[in-house]
Write a protein that holds these residues in place. Structure first.
Motif, PDB file in Angstrom:
ATOM      1  N   HIS A 185       0.825  -1.206   0.000  1.00  0.00           N
ATOM      2  CA  HIS A 185       0.000   0.000   0.000  1.00  0.00           C
ATOM      3  C   HIS A 185       0.861   1.257   0.000  1.00  0.00           C
ATOM      4  N   SER A 225      -7.033   0.868   3.973  1.00  0.00           N
ATOM      5  CA  SER A 225      -8.128   0.689   3.029  1.00  0.00           C
ATOM      6  C   SER A 225      -8.321   1.844   2.059  1.00  0.00           C
ATOM      7  N   ASN A 226      -7.727   3.013   2.315  1.00  0.00           N
ATOM      8  CA  ASN A 226      -7.958   4.171   1.459  1.00  0.00           C
ATOM      9  C   ASN A 226      -6.729   4.491   0.621  1.00  0.00           C
ATOM     10  N   ASP A 242      -9.585   7.137  -3.770  1.00  0.00           N
ATOM     11  CA  ASP A 242     -10.755   7.107  -2.892  1.00  0.00           C
ATOM     12  C   ASP A 242     -11.016   8.473  -2.269  1.00  0.00           C
ATOM     13  N   ASN A 264      -5.031   1.085   9.352  1.00  0.00           N
ATOM     14  CA  ASN A 264      -5.996   1.126   8.261  1.00  0.00           C
ATOM     15  C   ASN A 264      -5.274   1.388   6.940  1.00  0.00           C
TER      16      ASN A 264
END
Length: 601
Positions: A230, A244-245, A249, A242
């Protein structure tokens, strides 16, 4: 004819895998093709737009478009020579604080260079607002009821000449109504700055302020954001990191506020991290990511409004991490109370296995001072631990070979009933206490080691720019010598799936030699497919990190030596393998003769 058809189908499928490897990965796990659509600008400090198509991010990150690189050098020289700066001089970081706005916008990483060249400049992490690579941290206040507070254009006064681990620096500014705002910066030996922001109220009435902190950066310097690693917005919320973004996004949503209290929040690349870390206390800030337009994003912390009584001082402390994701450094900060900072390294679901591989490899490296030698030693340890399993594998193979005549008799007896033949063979395995899957166990055991080493090479900055010998100057990067451009003599770079280097060729040869020592497959078509497998893997593995190929080559060589040793311990297996090979050769010769005969009219 059926065997030939199967062979042709297998070759076609391998060709499709070879040619379509890059395209398949790009389709199912696409890289950002361009920059996210920008929302309406809400911050005047936006990086200038670059002309031409966006450049594809790299593992290293940084500006890729030549026009942006040239403009960054020009703008950086102009900004840093304008004055109004306090120097930063620490073992991990060098740069300056801009007195205009009191922002940290000039940081380079002392221990890491841009390229493998020893004369290469240090990696630049922070750049001033308005430059193509802008990336900075700002700490300040919002005034309530019309209270004047410092902003991005405010000129602070510095108390202290240089920020070092031994000499903190305090920036102050006073408004006309009697409030004095101060930012005290301290720095440690690595990558952590501690910022104490305070407001002293000398006015006869209370003053209400809302403290905030922000990291502002462009995504034009982002590193690759893939399915396995990531890059982009990141944070720990309620003790959970986290991932996830991503920038796309945030750009689509305009603003994203992750659930939970922020332990830290910021932006990550594969090797670098900038993060705001609020102090533990009763007042927890709100946290969010915002798109500011023109490819600029912000990670924000906003505390509740605080009322400062007359004659009183209100203060709070936060930390700013800006540096390289060195695992030992991150774990040391965790011991100082920063929740899961080491998990900013995107280990994924299997970190319980990957981190021990990293620790072992790092310990070997510090012992032998050569990362390539450390990989070879790691391979020796892994193969040594699996040697008892390999012994059982060969014993199982010997037992399987001994059963071949009985299995062949069963197949002949039930040649018209394959289901019954399979049941009888399974019954034979049970009676003879033979496990046909035992030979696969060493392969399955190697898969997690191989994947863990792959992640370590891709993720950890400790392995970045580590040389081995001769032309291998960076084991975390692919082999730089390609056959198709005559090892760099021709002025072009082959596509990834054709960029066959010296290590890939050695890998193919060692795999071929290893397969030659294995017992021949009973099916001639299957044997031919296995003969092609080493050369297919040579193409597939060529774009991977050199260190990974070095591990696999070493593993192949050890497997060859191990097979020779175990064949000496199981002569019946070697004799049976030679007999099987002779039978296969005769069968293949008969098939070729029958195919070559002309059909009778």
């Amino acid at each position: 004819m059926e065997k030939q058809r199967n062979l042709i189908l297998a070759v076609v499928l391998m060709g499709l895998l070879l040619i379509g490897w890059d395209y398949g990965i790009a389709y199912f796990y696409p890289q950002p093709k361009g920059k996210p659509a920008a929302t309406a600008p809400t911050n005047p400090a936006a990086a200038p737009a670059s002309s031409g198509p966006p450049a594809k991010p790299t593992r290293e990150g940084g500006l890729q478009a030549p026009a942006d690189v040239a403009l960054e050098q020009k703008d950086l020289a102009q900004e840093l020579s304008a004055g109004h700066r306090v120097a930063i001089d620490a073992p991990g970081l060098k740069g300056s604080i801009n007195l205009v706005g009191g922002v940290v916008d000039d940081l380079t990483l002392v221990r890491h260079r841009e390229t493998i060249d020893k004369n290469s400049p240090p990696v630049r992490l922070f750049s001033p607002a308005g430059t193509p690579a802008q990336h900075f941290a700002q700490v300040g206040w919002l005034g309530q009821n019309g209270l004047a507070t410092p902003n991005g254009q405010t000129l602070f006064t510095a108390q202290g000449g240089k920020l070092t681990p031994a000499t903190p620096v305090t920036l102050t500014w006073a408004n006309p109504t009697g409030q004095t705002f101060a930012l005290r910066y301290a720095i440690d030996q690595n990558y952590m700055l501690t910022v104490t922001q305070s407001v002293t109220n000398a006015a006869p009435t209370a003053a209400s302020v809302t403290p905030f902190a922000r990291i502002n950066r462009t995504d034009k310097t982002m590193s690759q954001d893939t399915w396995q690693v990531h890059s982009g917005p990141i944070g720990a919320f309620d003790g959970s990191v986290n991932f996830s973004n991503n920038y796309t996004d945030v750009a689509k949503a305009g603003s994203i506020a992750p659930a939970g209290a922020a332990n830290w929040i910021g932006f990550t690349d594969i090797y670098w991290l900038s993060a705001l870390i609020p102090a533990d206390g009763a007042a927890r800030p709100n946290a969010d990511f915002r798109a500011l337009g023109n490819n600029v994003f912000a990670a924000d912390l906003m505390w509740p409004a605080a009322s400062v009584a007359p004659g009183q001082t209100q203060s709070q402390t936060l930390r700013l991490f800006a540096g390289a994701k060195e695992n030992n450094v991150l774990e040391a900060y965790e011991n100082q109370g920063v929740t899961h900072l080491s998990l900013s390294i995107d280990w994924g679901w299997f970190r319980w296995f990957e981190k021990p591989i990293f620790w072992l490899l790092d310990a070997l490296f510090h012992g032998v001072k050569n990362f390539g030698v450390a990989i070879i030693l790691l391979t020796l340890l892994v193969r040594g631990m699996m040697f008892p399993v390999a012994q059982r594998q060969f014993a199982s193979m010997a037992a399987m070979r001994a059963l071949q005549p009985k299995m062949k008799a069963i197949q002949e007896r039930y040649k018209d009933d394959k289901a019954q033949a399979q049941q009888e063979i399974m019954k034979l395995y049970k009676e003879e206490r033979v496990n046909p899957l035992a030979g696969c166990l060493p392969i399955f055991l190697q898969i997690p080691v191989f994947f863990a080493l792959y992640k370590v090479l891709v993720l950890t900055i400790e392995m970045r720019h580590q040389p081995f010998v001769l032309w291998i100057k960076d084991l975390s990067a692919p082999d730089p010598l390609h056959v198709l451009n005559l090892f760099g003599l021709l002025p072009f770079t082959p596509p990834a799936y054709l960029g066959i280097g010296v290590l890939a060729i050695i890998l193919g040869i060692t795999m071929w030699a290893q397969f030659k020592l294995q017992p021949a497959a009973m099916d001639p078509a299957q044997q031919q497919v296995m003969g092609l497998m080493p050369w297919m893997m040579m193409f597939v593995m060529a774009p991977f990190a050199s260190g990974l190929l070095l591990y696999w080559i070493t593993s192949n060589l050890l497997t060859i030596a191990q097979q020779r040793y175990l064949y000496s311990r199981h002569p019946q297996l070697k004799a049976q393998a030679a007999k099987d090979q002779q039978n296969l050769d005769r069968s293949a010769a008969r098939s070729a003769t029958i195919t070559a005969k002309p059909k009778k009219k």
